[in-house]
Design a protein around this motif. Structure first.
Motif, short mmCIF file in Angstrom:
data_model
loop_
_atom_site.label_atom_id
_atom_site.label_comp_id
_atom_site.label_asym_id
_atom_site.label_seq_id
_atom_site.Cartn_x
_atom_site.Cartn_y
_atom_site.Cartn_z
N GLU A 35 0.74 7.02 -6.96
CA GLU A 35 0.25 7.15 -5.58
C GLU A 35 -0.19 5.78 -5.07
O GLU A 35 -1.25 5.28 -5.44
CB GLU A 35 -0.93 8.12 -5.53
CG GLU A 35 -0.57 9.57 -5.83
CD GLU A 35 -1.67 10.52 -5.40
OE1 GLU A 35 -2.01 10.50 -4.19
OE2 GLU A 35 -2.20 11.25 -6.25
N PRO A 36 0.60 5.18 -4.20
CA PRO A 36 0.21 3.88 -3.63
C PRO A 36 -0.97 3.96 -2.68
O PRO A 36 -1.61 2.95 -2.40
CB PRO A 36 1.49 3.43 -2.88
CG PRO A 36 2.61 4.22 -3.49
CD PRO A 36 1.98 5.53 -3.84
N ASN A 55 -3.38 3.97 -6.77
CA ASN A 55 -3.65 2.71 -6.09
C ASN A 55 -4.24 2.95 -4.71
O ASN A 55 -3.95 3.94 -4.05
CB ASN A 55 -2.34 1.92 -5.95
CG ASN A 55 -2.54 0.58 -5.26
OD1 ASN A 55 -2.94 -0.40 -5.89
ND2 ASN A 55 -2.26 0.52 -3.96
N ASP A 56 -5.06 2.01 -4.28
CA ASP A 56 -5.51 2.00 -2.90
C ASP A 56 -5.86 0.56 -2.54
O ASP A 56 -6.31 -0.21 -3.39
CB ASP A 56 -6.72 2.91 -2.70
CG ASP A 56 -6.88 3.32 -1.23
OD1 ASP A 56 -6.43 4.43 -0.88
OD2 ASP A 56 -7.44 2.53 -0.45
N THR A 163 -5.46 0.86 -9.57
CA THR A 163 -5.17 -0.50 -9.15
C THR A 163 -5.50 -0.67 -7.67
O THR A 163 -5.52 0.30 -6.91
CB THR A 163 -3.69 -0.86 -9.37
OG1 THR A 163 -2.86 0.07 -8.64
CG2 THR A 163 -3.32 -0.84 -10.84
N CYS A 164 -5.76 -1.91 -7.28
CA CYS A 164 -6.03 -2.25 -5.88
C CYS A 164 -5.02 -3.32 -5.47
O CYS A 164 -5.29 -4.52 -5.57
CB CYS A 164 -7.47 -2.75 -5.73
SG CYS A 164 -7.95 -3.08 -4.01
N LEU A 165 -3.85 -2.87 -5.04
CA LEU A 165 -2.73 -3.76 -4.74
C LEU A 165 -2.06 -3.36 -3.42
O LEU A 165 -2.19 -2.21 -2.99
CB LEU A 165 -1.67 -3.66 -5.86
CG LEU A 165 -2.08 -4.07 -7.28
CD1 LEU A 165 -1.03 -3.60 -8.28
CD2 LEU A 165 -2.26 -5.57 -7.34
N PRO A 166 -1.31 -4.27 -2.81
CA PRO A 166 -0.47 -3.87 -1.68
C PRO A 166 0.54 -2.82 -2.15
O PRO A 166 1.00 -2.86 -3.30
CB PRO A 166 0.25 -5.18 -1.29
CG PRO A 166 -0.62 -6.27 -1.85
CD PRO A 166 -1.21 -5.72 -3.10
N PHE A 167 0.88 -1.87 -1.29
CA PHE A 167 1.76 -0.78 -1.71
C PHE A 167 3.12 -1.26 -2.20
O PHE A 167 3.73 -0.64 -3.08
CB PHE A 167 1.91 0.26 -0.59
CG PHE A 167 2.66 -0.22 0.63
CD1 PHE A 167 4.04 -0.11 0.72
CD2 PHE A 167 1.97 -0.77 1.71
CE1 PHE A 167 4.73 -0.54 1.84
CE2 PHE A 167 2.64 -1.20 2.85
CZ PHE A 167 4.03 -1.09 2.92
#
Length: 301
Positions: A35-36, A55-56, A163-167
């Motif tokens: 889940e991005p 992720n968010d 994770t905390c990344l760009p999608f």
């Protein structure tokens, strides 16, 4: 049959609790759900995959999730201290909001994030351009402390990586055998309804186009199925052309005026995996790449 539904412990704009049956029914079997845009995690909490990559782009959200996963008893114990009548006062709320915006202590910030989420107006998560949380006091009689929901989340999160990344980077981590579910900030129903400030950065038309192109490519070239939720608009139908569509009607609760909270048409766009990817003959691989390339040249209606 879906087991007892689990509620997210955070209040969240656009949360998917009411739609998880529809979403789960469209998600295929896989060894991992990615889940991005995890948000409050209702889909994560109500599906049964062996592993999750969640992720968010909001670092406060992911910080809280990682701490709750690692030390649930401590986080729950410390957060409970903020759910008292003495702290449910406007002046105290703004003092604590200021502490949240100035502290460099990740643990304290996580506990305050939960407090602000449950005591702030309408469960909104909104930041100024400077990255300061700016949701006003909610004036609730007795904010609910979600201990049971936090325990359920903490237990299930042992099977998850946060994770905390760009999608875009999250898509690059997907592998054959995974499935991707995307719940991005929705395309606005009107120019004045462009509520995209879940994090300090907004999610505009360029991002909507990029997400659609990545979904096309993941399914056509890489053989990875993708499911996307969004408003049912001419724009999204054009962006997701070639996907399987399911239409839903959802009661939205963002509007400040309760009388204006009318059902909004939503769409579930499913991009089935190209079963011949990635171990396919060179000729068919070239064709699949052409499909994906075309998906990046979508023009606004």
């Amino acid at each position: 049959m879906m087991q007892k539904k689990n509620r997210a412990f955070l209040k969240w704009a656009g949360g998917k609790y009411s739609l998880v049956e529809h979403i789960a029914a469209k998600l295929p079997q896989a060894n991992k759900l990615i889940e991005p845009f995890v948000g409050a995690g209702s889909v994560f909490l109500n599906t049964q995959y062996k592993r999750y990559l969640l992720n968010d782009i909001n670092p406060d959200l992911i910080n809280l999730y990682n701490l709750l996963k690692a030390q649930p008893d401590a986080v729950i114990h410390d957060a409970r201290q903020f759910f008292t009548s003495g702290k449910n006062k406007e002046a105290i709320y703004y003092e604590l909001r200021e502490e949240f915006n100035t502290t460099t202590d990740d643990y304290y910030r996580a506990v305050l994030f939960l407090y602000l989420n449950r005591h702030g107006y309408n469960g909104l998560c909104r930041y100024s351009l400077a990255g300061r949380f700016n949701v006003p006091f909610g004036r609730y009689k007795k904010p609910y402390f979600p201990e049971e929901e936090m325990l359920v989340f903490a237990e299930k999160s042992q099977h998850a990586t946060f994770t905390c990344l760009p999608f875009e980077k999250v898509f690059s981590r997907a592998r054959r055998g995974n499935v991707i579910y995307c719940d991005p900030p929705y395309a606005p129903l009107s120019k004045t309804a462009a509520f995209t400030s879940y994090a300090a950065r907004s999610f505009g038309n360029d991002a909507q186009h990029k997400l659609a192109a990545l979904a096309h490519r993941a399914s056509a070239v890489r053989g990875i199925p993708v499911l996307i939720s969004n408003h049912d608009l001419p724009l999204t139908r054009e962006l997701y052309k070639g996907a399987d569509f399911d239409m839903l009607s959802v009661k939205r609760s963002i509007s400040q005026n309760g009388a204006l909270r009318k059902p909004a048409a939503e769409i579930l766009a499913y991009f089935p995996p190209n079963e011949s990817a990635p171990g396919k003959p060179a000729r068919s691989r070239k064709k699949a790449k052409t499909v994906a390339a075309n998906a990046t040249h979508i023009t606004l209606p």
